[in-house]
Design a protein around this motif. Structure first.
Motif, PDB file in Angstrom:
ATOM      1  N   MET A   1       0.917  -1.190  -0.222  1.00  0.00           N
ATOM      2  CA  MET A   1       0.566   0.179   0.379  1.00  0.00           C
ATOM      3  C   MET A   1       0.585   0.981   0.015  1.00  0.00           C
ATOM      4  O   MET A   1       0.895   2.711  -0.110  1.00  0.00           O
ATOM      5  CB  MET A   1      -1.043  -0.014   1.030  1.00  0.00           C
ATOM      6  N   GLU A   2       2.235   0.884   0.254  1.00  0.00           N
ATOM      7  CA  GLU A   2       3.307   2.509   0.082  1.00  0.00           C
ATOM      8  C   GLU A   2       2.803   3.053  -0.873  1.00  0.00           C
ATOM      9  O   GLU A   2       2.607   3.150  -2.336  1.00  0.00           O
ATOM     10  CB  GLU A   2       4.475   1.972   0.034  1.00  0.00           C
ATOM     11  N   GLY A   3       2.907   4.566  -1.301  1.00  0.00           N
ATOM     12  CA  GLY A   3       2.703   5.428  -1.743  1.00  0.00           C
ATOM     13  C   GLY A   3       1.248   5.280  -2.193  1.00  0.00           C
ATOM     14  O   GLY A   3       0.736   6.341  -2.859  1.00  0.00           O
ATOM     15  N   LYS A   4      -0.010   4.606  -1.797  1.00  0.00           N
ATOM     16  CA  LYS A   4      -1.332   4.650  -1.768  1.00  0.00           C
ATOM     17  C   LYS A   4      -1.805   5.471  -1.398  1.00  0.00           C
ATOM     18  O   LYS A   4      -3.093   5.999  -1.318  1.00  0.00           O
ATOM     19  CB  LYS A   4      -1.812   3.259  -2.418  1.00  0.00           C
ATOM     20  N   LEU A   5      -1.750   5.236   0.412  1.00  0.00           N
ATOM     21  CA  LEU A   5      -2.223   5.520   1.427  1.00  0.00           C
ATOM     22  C   LEU A   5      -0.906   6.156   2.299  1.00  0.00           C
ATOM     23  O   LEU A   5      -0.231   6.238   2.617  1.00  0.00           O
ATOM     24  CB  LEU A   5      -3.076   4.049   2.061  1.00  0.00           C
ATOM     25  N   GLN A   6      -2.251   7.614   2.562  1.00  0.00           N
ATOM     26  CA  GLN A   6      -1.564   8.632   3.599  1.00  0.00           C
ATOM     27  C   GLN A   6      -1.343   7.683   4.666  1.00  0.00           C
ATOM     28  O   GLN A   6      -2.689   8.059   5.357  1.00  0.00           O
ATOM     29  CB  GLN A   6      -1.605   9.804   3.447  1.00  0.00           C
ATOM     30  N   ILE A   7      -0.316   7.758   5.616  1.00  0.00           N
ATOM     31  CA  ILE A   7      -0.081   7.627   6.973  1.00  0.00           C
ATOM     32  C   ILE A   7       0.307   8.327   7.983  1.00  0.00           C
ATOM     33  O   ILE A   7       1.378   9.164   7.290  1.00  0.00           O
ATOM     34  CB  ILE A   7       0.893   5.636   7.411  1.00  0.00           C
ATOM     35  N   VAL A   8      -0.962   9.195   8.892  1.00  0.00           N
ATOM     36  CA  VAL A   8      -0.340  10.209   9.551  1.00  0.00           C
ATOM     37  C   VAL A   8      -0.723   9.262  11.051  1.00  0.00           C
ATOM     38  O   VAL A   8      -1.464   8.554  11.309  1.00  0.00           O
ATOM     39  CB  VAL A   8      -1.340  11.568   9.635  1.00  0.00           C
ATOM     40  N   ALA A   9       0.556   9.851  12.298  1.00  0.00           N
ATOM     41  CA  ALA A   9       0.613   9.483  12.867  1.00  0.00           C
ATOM     42  C   ALA A   9       0.624  10.509  14.249  1.00  0.00           C
ATOM     43  O   ALA A   9       0.739  10.895  13.676  1.00  0.00           O
ATOM     44  CB  ALA A   9       2.019   8.594  13.438  1.00  0.00           C
ATOM     45  N   PHE A  10       0.948   9.370  15.439  1.00  0.00           N
ATOM     46  CA  PHE A  10       0.739  10.490  16.696  1.00  0.00           C
ATOM     47  C   PHE A  10       2.089  10.094  17.489  1.00  0.00           C
ATOM     48  O   PHE A  10       2.515   9.191  17.961  1.00  0.00           O
ATOM     49  CB  PHE A  10      -0.250  10.100  17.587  1.00  0.00           C
ATOM     50  N   ASP A  11       2.719  10.874  18.205  1.00  0.00           N
ATOM     51  CA  ASP A  11       4.301  11.009  18.606  1.00  0.00           C
ATOM     52  C   ASP A  11       5.367  11.095  18.168  1.00  0.00           C
ATOM     53  O   ASP A  11       5.525  11.132  16.554  1.00  0.00           O
ATOM     54  CB  ASP A  11       3.926   9.878  19.464  1.00  0.00           C
ATOM     55  N   ASP A  12       6.486  11.223  18.803  1.00  0.00           N
ATOM     56  CA  ASP A  12       7.821  11.709  17.678  1.00  0.00           C
ATOM     57  C   ASP A  12       9.045  10.936  18.235  1.00  0.00           C
ATOM     58  O   ASP A  12       9.910  11.096  18.705  1.00  0.00           O
ATOM     59  CB  ASP A  12       8.057  13.432  18.263  1.00  0.00           C
ATOM     60  N   ASP A  13       8.319   9.558  18.197  1.00  0.00           N
ATOM     61  CA  ASP A  13       9.876   8.635  19.017  1.00  0.00           C
ATOM     62  C   ASP A  13      10.276   8.198  17.428  1.00  0.00           C
ATOM     63  O   ASP A  13      10.283   8.229  16.777  1.00  0.00           O
ATOM     64  CB  ASP A  13       8.946   7.081  18.997  1.00  0.00           C
ATOM     65  N   PRO A  14      12.117   8.064  17.883  1.00  0.00           N
ATOM     66  CA  PRO A  14      12.647   7.698  16.874  1.00  0.00           C
ATOM     67  C   PRO A  14      12.356   6.760  15.461  1.00  0.00           C
ATOM     68  O   PRO A  14      12.531   7.471  14.813  1.00  0.00           O
ATOM     69  CB  PRO A  14      13.795   7.420  17.637  1.00  0.00           C
ATOM     70  N   GLU A  15      11.468   5.970  15.848  1.00  0.00           N
ATOM     71  CA  GLU A  15      11.065   5.241  14.779  1.00  0.00           C
ATOM     72  C   GLU A  15       9.806   5.792  13.853  1.00  0.00           C
ATOM     73  O   GLU A  15      10.423   5.652  12.597  1.00  0.00           O
ATOM     74  CB  GLU A  15      10.724   3.721  15.472  1.00  0.00           C
ATOM     75  N   THR A  16       9.384   6.757  14.826  1.00  0.00           N
ATOM     76  CA  THR A  16       8.455   7.444  13.456  1.00  0.00           C
ATOM     77  C   THR A  16       8.714   8.024  12.909  1.00  0.00           C
ATOM     78  O   THR A  16       8.395   7.874  11.379  1.00  0.00           O
ATOM     79  CB  THR A  16       7.243   7.847  14.466  1.00  0.00           C
ATOM     80  N   LEU A  17       9.553   9.080  13.008  1.00  0.00           N
ATOM     81  CA  LEU A  17      10.766   9.812  12.759  1.00  0.00           C
ATOM     82  C   LEU A  17      11.805   9.305  11.496  1.00  0.00           C
ATOM     83  O   LEU A  17      11.590   9.837  10.179  1.00  0.00           O
ATOM     84  CB  LEU A  17      11.914  11.278  13.534  1.00  0.00           C
ATOM     85  N   ASP A  18      12.178   8.075  11.985  1.00  0.00           N
ATOM     86  CA  ASP A  18      12.649   7.133  10.607  1.00  0.00           C
ATOM     87  C   ASP A  18      11.677   6.783   9.126  1.00  0.00           C
ATOM     88  O   ASP A  18      11.911   7.281   8.430  1.00  0.00           O
ATOM     89  CB  ASP A  18      12.914   6.028  11.166  1.00  0.00           C
ATOM     90  N   TRP A  19      10.588   6.354   9.578  1.00  0.00           N
ATOM     91  CA  TRP A  19       9.289   5.968   9.169  1.00  0.00           C
ATOM     92  C   TRP A  19       9.303   7.131   8.037  1.00  0.00           C
ATOM     93  O   TRP A  19       9.196   6.955   7.181  1.00  0.00           O
ATOM     94  CB  TRP A  19       8.320   5.224   9.619  1.00  0.00           C
ATOM     95  N   ILE A  20       8.859   8.322   8.576  1.00  0.00           N
ATOM     96  CA  ILE A  20       9.055   9.651   7.666  1.00  0.00           C
ATOM     97  C   ILE A  20       9.725   9.939   6.609  1.00  0.00           C
ATOM     98  O   ILE A  20       9.796  10.240   5.346  1.00  0.00           O
ATOM     99  CB  ILE A  20       8.490  10.968   8.799  1.00  0.00           C
ATOM    100  N   ASP A  21      11.095  10.295   7.070  1.00  0.00           N
ATOM    101  CA  ASP A  21      12.252   9.605   6.747  1.00  0.00           C
ATOM    102  C   ASP A  21      12.111   9.244   5.494  1.00  0.00           C
ATOM    103  O   ASP A  21      12.267   9.613   3.663  1.00  0.00           O
ATOM    104  CB  ASP A  21      13.277   9.767   7.035  1.00  0.00           C
ATOM    105  N   ARG A  22      11.810   7.985   5.597  1.00  0.00           N
ATOM    106  CA  ARG A  22      11.509   6.715   4.323  1.00  0.00           C
ATOM    107  C   ARG A  22      10.501   6.864   3.993  1.00  0.00           C
ATOM    108  O   ARG A  22      10.817   6.528   2.781  1.00  0.00           O
ATOM    109  CB  ARG A  22      11.692   5.730   5.209  1.00  0.00           C
ATOM    110  N   GLY A  23      10.079   7.400   4.254  1.00  0.00           N
ATOM    111  CA  GLY A  23       8.269   8.447   2.954  1.00  0.00           C
ATOM    112  C   GLY A  23       7.244   7.215   3.417  1.00  0.00           C
ATOM    113  O   GLY A  23       6.250   7.717   2.804  1.00  0.00           O
ATOM    114  N   ALA A  24       7.791   6.441   4.395  1.00  0.00           N
ATOM    115  CA  ALA A  24       6.332   5.327   4.590  1.00  0.00           C
ATOM    116  C   ALA A  24       5.432   6.124   5.480  1.00  0.00           C
ATOM    117  O   ALA A  24       3.915   6.039   5.260  1.00  0.00           O
ATOM    118  CB  ALA A  24       7.145   3.999   4.975  1.00  0.00           C
ATOM    119  N   ILE A  25       5.590   7.030   6.345  1.00  0.00           N
ATOM    120  CA  ILE A  25       4.887   7.887   6.945  1.00  0.00           C
ATOM    121  C   ILE A  25       4.742   8.902   6.721  1.00  0.00           C
ATOM    122  O   ILE A  25       5.895   9.618   6.285  1.00  0.00           O
ATOM    123  CB  ILE A  25       5.315   7.906   8.590  1.00  0.00           C
TER     124      ILE A  25
END
Length: 84
Positions: free
Chosen positions: A1-25
């Motif tokens: 589903m990558e690129g087809k569905l936008q994911i918005v998360a809550f909080d700033d844990d390092p893994e979430t920030l890493d996934w933003i950097d990778r483009g999945a979130i």
């Protein structure tokens, strides 16, 4: 589903920030813990010294982090003291 569905998360844990950097979130919404602490202590001081009425609701604010501000957000996090 990558690129087809936008994911918005809550909080700033390092893994979430890493996934933003990778483009999945797409983005994450974070709280402002220092602002929350400030208001908490301010209201306690007001109660102790002035017996002032307390607000029923306080918006301490949020920050939306996405690829456009991820680098500066991480730099800001690195300069803050760690919370216990």
């Amino acid at each position: 589903m990558e690129g087809k569905l936008q994911i918005v998360a809550f909080d700033d844990d390092p893994e979430t920030l890493d996934w933003i950097d990778r483009g999945a979130i797409t983005a994450t919404i974070t709280q402002k813990p220092y602002v929350m602490s400030y208001y908490g202590l301010k209201f306690l001081d007001d109660l102790h010294h002035n017996a002032a009425p307390m607000p029923t609701w306080v918006d301490a604010g949020t920050v939306i982090v996405d690829k456009s501000n991820l680098k500066s957000y991480r730099e800001t996090l690195a300069t803050r003291p760690k919370l216990l």
